[in-house]
Design a protein around this motif. Structure first.
Motif, PDB file in Angstrom:
ATOM      1  N   VAL A  83      -1.932  11.102   5.276  1.00  0.00           N
ATOM      2  CA  VAL A  83      -0.553  10.920   4.844  1.00  0.00           C
ATOM      3  C   VAL A  83      -0.512   9.599   4.107  1.00  0.00           C
ATOM      4  CG1 VAL A  83       1.840  10.638   5.570  1.00  0.00           C
ATOM      5  CG2 VAL A  83       0.352  12.191   6.819  1.00  0.00           C
ATOM      6  N   GLY A  84       0.150   9.585   2.967  1.00  0.00           N
ATOM      7  CA  GLY A  84       0.211   8.353   2.202  1.00  0.00           C
ATOM      8  C   GLY A  84       1.350   8.376   1.210  1.00  0.00           C
ATOM      9  N   SER A  85       1.432   7.332   0.423  1.00  0.00           N
ATOM     10  CA  SER A  85       2.468   7.224  -0.585  1.00  0.00           C
ATOM     11  C   SER A  85       1.851   6.677  -1.849  1.00  0.00           C
ATOM     12  CB  SER A  85       3.595   6.313  -0.112  1.00  0.00           C
ATOM     13  OG  SER A  85       4.634   6.300  -1.064  1.00  0.00           O
ATOM     14  N   GLY A  86       2.545   6.830  -2.933  1.00  0.00           N
ATOM     15  CA  GLY A  86       2.084   6.321  -4.215  1.00  0.00           C
ATOM     16  C   GLY A  86       3.281   5.983  -5.069  1.00  0.00           C
ATOM     17  N   VAL A  87       3.050   5.728  -6.324  1.00  0.00           N
ATOM     18  CA  VAL A  87       4.114   5.398  -7.261  1.00  0.00           C
ATOM     19  C   VAL A  87       3.972   6.322  -8.457  1.00  0.00           C
ATOM     20  CG1 VAL A  87       5.122   3.624  -8.714  1.00  0.00           C
ATOM     21  CG2 VAL A  87       4.045   2.991  -6.555  1.00  0.00           C
TER      22      VAL A  87
ATOM     23  N   PHE B 292       8.700   6.834  -5.069  1.00  0.00           N
ATOM     24  CA  PHE B 292       7.631   6.589  -4.106  1.00  0.00           C
ATOM     25  C   PHE B 292       7.474   7.815  -3.222  1.00  0.00           C
ATOM     26  CE2 PHE B 292       9.544   2.633  -5.354  1.00  0.00           C
ATOM     27  CZ  PHE B 292       8.448   1.875  -5.721  1.00  0.00           C
ATOM     28  N   PRO B 293       6.806   8.857  -3.737  1.00  0.00           N
ATOM     29  CA  PRO B 293       6.695  10.090  -2.963  1.00  0.00           C
ATOM     30  C   PRO B 293       5.731   9.946  -1.788  1.00  0.00           C
ATOM     31  CG  PRO B 293       5.420  10.259  -4.956  1.00  0.00           C
ATOM     32  CD  PRO B 293       6.153   8.955  -5.033  1.00  0.00           C
ATOM     33  N   LEU B 294       6.053  10.623  -0.718  1.00  0.00           N
ATOM     34  CA  LEU B 294       5.165  10.710   0.431  1.00  0.00           C
ATOM     35  C   LEU B 294       4.320  11.956   0.240  1.00  0.00           C
ATOM     36  CD1 LEU B 294       4.568   9.495   3.258  1.00  0.00           C
ATOM     37  CD2 LEU B 294       6.166  11.180   4.158  1.00  0.00           C
ATOM     38  N   ASN B 295       3.020  11.845   0.438  1.00  0.00           N
ATOM     39  CA  ASN B 295       2.164  13.022   0.285  1.00  0.00           C
ATOM     40  C   ASN B 295       1.353  13.247   1.548  1.00  0.00           C
ATOM     41  OD1 ASN B 295       0.284  10.976   0.041  1.00  0.00           O
ATOM     42  ND2 ASN B 295      -0.716  11.835  -1.719  1.00  0.00           N
ATOM     43  N   PHE B 296       0.970  14.492   1.761  1.00  0.00           N
ATOM     44  CA  PHE B 296       0.096  14.817   2.877  1.00  0.00           C
ATOM     45  C   PHE B 296      -1.016  15.716   2.369  1.00  0.00           C
ATOM     46  CE2 PHE B 296       2.504  18.711   2.884  1.00  0.00           C
ATOM     47  CZ  PHE B 296       1.591  19.663   3.308  1.00  0.00           C
ATOM     48  N   ASP B 297      -2.080  15.761   3.127  1.00  0.00           N
ATOM     49  CA  ASP B 297      -3.212  16.599   2.770  1.00  0.00           C
ATOM     50  C   ASP B 297      -3.903  17.021   4.060  1.00  0.00           C
ATOM     51  OD1 ASP B 297      -4.958  17.213   0.158  1.00  0.00           O
ATOM     52  OD2 ASP B 297      -6.300  16.847   1.843  1.00  0.00           O
ATOM     53  N   VAL B 298      -4.127  18.307   4.216  1.00  0.00           N
ATOM     54  CA  VAL B 298      -4.848  18.851   5.364  1.00  0.00           C
ATOM     55  C   VAL B 298      -6.086  19.547   4.821  1.00  0.00           C
ATOM     56  CG1 VAL B 298      -4.768  20.479   7.287  1.00  0.00           C
ATOM     57  CG2 VAL B 298      -2.713  19.222   6.641  1.00  0.00           C
TER      58      VAL B 298
ATOM     59  N   ILE C 240      -0.980   8.223  -7.694  1.00  0.00           N
ATOM     60  CA  ILE C 240      -1.257   6.803  -7.918  1.00  0.00           C
ATOM     61  C   ILE C 240      -0.781   6.026  -6.703  1.00  0.00           C
ATOM     62  CG2 ILE C 240      -0.735   4.844  -9.413  1.00  0.00           C
ATOM     63  CD1 ILE C 240      -0.301   6.942 -11.637  1.00  0.00           C
ATOM     64  N   PRO C 241      -1.565   5.188  -6.057  1.00  0.00           N
ATOM     65  CA  PRO C 241      -2.956   4.867  -6.324  1.00  0.00           C
ATOM     66  C   PRO C 241      -3.877   6.003  -5.864  1.00  0.00           C
ATOM     67  CG  PRO C 241      -2.232   3.708  -4.365  1.00  0.00           C
ATOM     68  CD  PRO C 241      -1.043   4.439  -4.908  1.00  0.00           C
ATOM     69  N   PRO C 242      -5.065   6.055  -6.399  1.00  0.00           N
ATOM     70  CA  PRO C 242      -5.950   7.194  -6.117  1.00  0.00           C
ATOM     71  C   PRO C 242      -6.760   7.076  -4.824  1.00  0.00           C
ATOM     72  CG  PRO C 242      -6.978   5.782  -7.719  1.00  0.00           C
ATOM     73  CD  PRO C 242      -5.615   5.187  -7.434  1.00  0.00           C
ATOM     74  N   PHE C 243      -6.197   6.451  -3.798  1.00  0.00           N
ATOM     75  CA  PHE C 243      -6.887   6.298  -2.526  1.00  0.00           C
ATOM     76  C   PHE C 243      -6.169   7.088  -1.450  1.00  0.00           C
ATOM     77  CE2 PHE C 243      -7.609   2.296  -4.798  1.00  0.00           C
ATOM     78  CZ  PHE C 243      -8.993   2.320  -4.849  1.00  0.00           C
ATOM     79  N   ARG C 244      -6.941   7.686  -0.545  1.00  0.00           N
ATOM     80  CA  ARG C 244      -6.378   8.379   0.610  1.00  0.00           C
ATOM     81  C   ARG C 244      -7.001   7.818   1.875  1.00  0.00           C
ATOM     82  NH1 ARG C 244      -6.429  13.796   1.793  1.00  0.00           N
ATOM     83  NH2 ARG C 244      -8.629  13.888   1.334  1.00  0.00           N
ATOM     84  N   LEU C 245      -6.201   7.681   2.892  1.00  0.00           N
ATOM     85  CA  LEU C 245      -6.656   7.268   4.215  1.00  0.00           C
ATOM     86  C   LEU C 245      -6.210   8.322   5.199  1.00  0.00           C
ATOM     87  CD1 LEU C 245      -5.546   3.525   4.135  1.00  0.00           C
ATOM     88  CD2 LEU C 245      -7.844   4.421   3.719  1.00  0.00           C
ATOM     89  N   GLY C 246      -7.023   8.602   6.202  1.00  0.00           N
ATOM     90  CA  GLY C 246      -6.626   9.608   7.163  1.00  0.00           C
ATOM     91  C   GLY C 246      -7.494   9.622   8.407  1.00  0.00           C
ATOM     92  N   VAL C 247      -7.250  10.628   9.232  1.00  0.00           N
ATOM     93  CA  VAL C 247      -7.998  10.831  10.470  1.00  0.00           C
ATOM     94  C   VAL C 247      -8.462  12.276  10.508  1.00  0.00           C
ATOM     95  CG1 VAL C 247      -6.780   9.041  11.768  1.00  0.00           C
ATOM     96  CG2 VAL C 247      -5.924  11.384  11.786  1.00  0.00           C
TER      97      VAL C 247
END
Length: 163
Positions: A27-31, A44-50, A152-159
């Motif tokens: 889960v993250g955010s970008g611009v 500043f959208p919130l995005n998720f990825d599974v 943007i930015p092109p980084f993802r952090l997760g578990v």
């Protein structure tokens, strides 16, 4: 007798035990600019990825990812991307893994907003030049990526969890 015993032990030691499946969430955010027009204010959208990955080999994983942005404001969703992907694990140690990946995305814009103007879906690629995981069964990860699943930015952090 002793030679067959030691040969069996050496063969068993040569096999690397690894988890066959991996489930991860980020889960993250970008611009992003709303329409890309001059004078637009950034959002500043919130995005998720599974992601669900299968490891046929220790150095190779294949899987499927589902991602969305603007989950925070349900009616303002910009896109949903379904991405079959492959990862090449070029360093796999007990706690740290380094990988690179490729994917081919089917992107559905404005899925939940009711705005059906323009294209209903389009295709995009996903390129992850480098990603890193830390941990064993439960792990954290970070990756650099470009394409349908990154904003943007092109980084993802997760578990994630391996089983």
């Amino acid at each position: 007798m002793f030679s067959s015993f030691f040969a069996g032990r050496l063969g068993a030691q040569g096999q690397v035990d690894f988890s066959r499946f991996e489930l991860s969430l980020s889960v993250g955010s970008g611009v992003v600019l709303t329409d890309g027009k001059v004078g637009d204010t950034p959002s500043f959208p919130l995005n998720f990825d599974v992601s669900f990955m299968y490891f046929p080999k220790a150095w190779l994983s294949v899987g499927l990812a589902l991602g969305n942005d603007s989950l925070l404001f349900f009616n303002s969703s910009r896109k949903v991307a379904l991405t079959p992907c492959v990862r090449f694990h070029w360093l796999r140690k007990e706690i740290i893994t380094l990988y690179s990946g490729l994917g081919y995305s089917i992107v559905v814009p404005y899925l939940f907003s009711g705005n059906t103007a323009g294209r209903r879906w389009y295709e995009d690629f996903q390129v992850n030049p480098v990603g890193i995981t830390f941990g064993r069964s439960v792990f954290g990860f970070a990756e650099l990526g470009f394409g349908a699943r990154q904003i943007i930015p092109p980084f993802r952090l997760g578990v994630g969890y391996r089983f």
